[in-house]
Design a protein around this motif. Structure first.
Motif, short mmCIF file in Angstrom:
data_model
loop_
_atom_site.label_atom_id
_atom_site.label_comp_id
_atom_site.label_asym_id
_atom_site.label_seq_id
_atom_site.Cartn_x
_atom_site.Cartn_y
_atom_site.Cartn_z
N LEU A 1 0.82 -1.20 -0.02
CA LEU A 1 -0.12 0.06 0.01
C LEU A 1 0.94 1.27 0.17
O LEU A 1 1.91 1.14 0.78
N PRO A 2 0.73 2.09 -0.66
CA PRO A 2 1.70 3.35 -0.95
C PRO A 2 1.48 4.40 0.24
O PRO A 2 0.52 4.18 1.12
N THR A 48 -10.82 9.80 0.81
CA THR A 48 -11.47 9.71 -0.33
C THR A 48 -10.71 9.45 -1.58
O THR A 48 -10.99 8.94 -2.59
N ALA A 49 -9.21 9.41 -1.38
CA ALA A 49 -8.57 8.90 -2.47
C ALA A 49 -8.46 7.64 -2.83
O ALA A 49 -8.59 6.85 -1.89
N ARG A 50 -8.45 7.25 -4.20
CA ARG A 50 -8.45 6.03 -4.65
C ARG A 50 -7.28 5.75 -5.69
O ARG A 50 -6.56 6.52 -6.15
N TYR A 51 -6.68 4.50 -5.76
CA TYR A 51 -5.42 4.25 -6.25
C TYR A 51 -5.38 3.24 -7.38
O TYR A 51 -6.30 2.28 -7.37
N PRO A 52 -4.69 3.39 -8.42
CA PRO A 52 -4.53 2.42 -9.48
C PRO A 52 -3.95 1.21 -8.79
O PRO A 52 -3.38 1.06 -7.78
N VAL A 53 -4.13 0.03 -9.18
CA VAL A 53 -3.56 -1.30 -8.91
C VAL A 53 -2.79 -1.93 -9.95
O VAL A 53 -3.20 -2.03 -11.16
N VAL A 54 -1.46 -2.30 -9.27
CA VAL A 54 -0.76 -3.00 -10.33
C VAL A 54 -0.58 -4.57 -10.00
O VAL A 54 -0.46 -4.75 -8.66
N TYR A 55 -0.91 -5.53 -10.83
CA TYR A 55 -1.10 -6.82 -10.75
C TYR A 55 0.37 -7.40 -11.11
O TYR A 55 0.71 -7.48 -12.25
N HIS A 85 11.57 -5.74 -5.39
CA HIS A 85 12.18 -4.90 -6.38
C HIS A 85 11.33 -4.09 -7.27
O HIS A 85 11.57 -3.07 -7.31
N ILE A 86 10.08 -4.89 -7.57
CA ILE A 86 9.08 -4.09 -8.33
C ILE A 86 8.47 -2.84 -7.32
O ILE A 86 8.20 -1.83 -7.81
N VAL A 87 8.33 -3.51 -6.17
CA VAL A 87 7.65 -2.28 -5.14
C VAL A 87 8.52 -1.16 -5.14
O VAL A 87 8.30 0.04 -5.08
N GLY A 88 9.93 -1.59 -4.96
CA GLY A 88 11.05 -0.71 -4.87
C GLY A 88 11.07 0.46 -6.05
O GLY A 88 11.11 1.78 -5.95
N LEU A 89 10.60 -0.10 -7.19
CA LEU A 89 10.84 0.87 -8.45
C LEU A 89 9.69 1.93 -8.32
O LEU A 89 9.63 2.84 -8.67
N ILE A 134 -1.21 0.75 -5.48
CA ILE A 134 -1.36 -0.57 -4.99
C ILE A 134 -0.63 -1.65 -5.55
O ILE A 134 -1.12 -1.73 -6.90
N ILE A 135 0.30 -2.34 -5.14
CA ILE A 135 0.91 -3.41 -5.93
C ILE A 135 0.32 -4.71 -5.41
O ILE A 135 0.24 -5.06 -4.01
N VAL A 136 -0.16 -5.66 -6.18
CA VAL A 136 -0.53 -6.98 -5.54
C VAL A 136 0.35 -8.18 -6.39
O VAL A 136 0.01 -8.22 -7.60
N GLY A 137 1.03 -8.66 -5.55
CA GLY A 137 1.98 -9.73 -5.96
C GLY A 137 1.43 -10.86 -5.91
O GLY A 137 0.92 -11.29 -4.64
N ILE A 138 1.15 -11.89 -6.91
CA ILE A 138 0.52 -12.96 -6.86
C ILE A 138 1.75 -14.12 -6.71
O ILE A 138 2.41 -14.32 -7.73
#
Length: 303
Positions: free
Chosen positions: A69-70, A78-85, A97-101, A117-121
């Motif tokens: 979570l950023p 009220t802020a909403r965020y893009p999601v990266v899968y 390392h992707i979160v770090g970028l 928001i980063i979702v690592g599967i």
């Protein structure tokens, strides 16, 4: 006799004195150590994200998600965020390392990408999940669990995206990142279910699978009527021959994919090709994602 008895008494007395001194020394040392520990800086865990397990009906198993979570994320805002899968999103794969970028590119003095928001599967069986059925007997023999990507795509569409949207404050922007077999899956989604994501980062895709049959598909996004704005980054290193009996060159297949997408009649589809000759199949991911973020989120010049 008296003299000898006196000597014995003196010896016993000396031993007692030494014992007392030793006890005092030990007590003083323990006290000093306790004081030192008391005054030492307190340590606490460094938390990068949270780990969640969800039960998947589509896959008939539990799946682990690593969630970032950023900074500043607050469920009450009220802020909403893009999601990266992120495919291959285990802690010992690409998650950290992707979160770090993304975190780096969120610095106020850079501010290149939106806080996301980063979702690592995390993987269970990536060959099973990331490949569609093959007609190549040798590949099937060497990889008997393969060919179940349709179930994994259903998991993403029917369970994972819904779960993330209900649990977190998300907006309509959804990105997928996949490399190698993960890049194959991301390409399959792009061709078969393009509306699942509006940004695709596809790195060194294993398009050689099933002798490159995916490149023969006629996807919806090539049609003039495709109306979802979709941006696609395709990156590949200096990688050479794929691990197949039928010759395939990774860079050539990636180029073929780019040219196919460039043939889209839709004005809503943009594709970017990035050749990284200093990287190979093992090293390309980090640099490719860094480049992709720079391309997909260009700096807006002031008027």
């Amino acid at each position: 006799m008296k003299k000898r008895r006196r000597t014995g008494l003196q010896g016993s007395f000396s031993i007692c004195i030494l014992s007392v001194l030793l006890l005092i020394f030990c007590a003083a040392t323990s006290f000093g150590q306790a004081e030192k520990d008391k005054n030492a800086p307190a340590s606490k865990p460094f938390v990068l994200g949270e780990i969640i397990e969800i039960q998947s009906t589509e896959l008939s198993e539990k799946r682990t998600l690593n969630i970032y979570l950023p900074e500043g994320y607050n469920p009450a805002d009220t802020a909403r965020y893009p999601v990266v899968y992120l495919l291959d999103g285990s802690a010992d794969e690409d998650f950290i390392h992707i979160v770090g970028l993304f975190q780096f590119n969120n610095f106020s003095w850079i501010n290149r990408v939106p806080k996301s928001i980063i979702v690592g599967i995390a993987n269970v069986d990536r060959k099973r999940d990331f490949t569609f059925p093959t007609t190549i007997a040798a590949d099937l023999k060497n990889n008997p669990t393969t060919g179940k990507s349709d179930r994994f795509i259903s998991f993403i569409q029917k369970e994972l995206q819904l779960y993330i949207a209900q649990k977190y404050k998300t907006n309509a922007s959804k990105m997928i990142i996949g490399q190698s077999l993960g890049g194959l899956l991301a390409t399959e989604i792009l061709f078969k279910k393009p509306s699942l994501f509006n940004k695709y980062i596809i790195i060194s895709p294993s398009l050689w699978w099933d002798n490159g049959s995916l490149l023969n598909a006629k996807p919806e996004l090539l049609e003039k009527t495709f109306n979802q704005k979709t941006e696609i980054y395709i990156g590949v290193g200096k990688e050479g021959l794929a691990p197949t009996q039928i010759p395939h060159v990774m860079e050539v297949d990636a180029n073929l994919l780019v040219e196919k997408i460039k043939g889209s009649e839709s004005k809503n589809v943009k594709v970017y090709y990035d050749y990284l000759p200093e990287e190979d199949h093992a090293t390309v991911t980090h640099q490719a994602v860094f480049n992709a973020l720079r391309i997909l989120y260009p700096v807006q010049k002031a008027n």
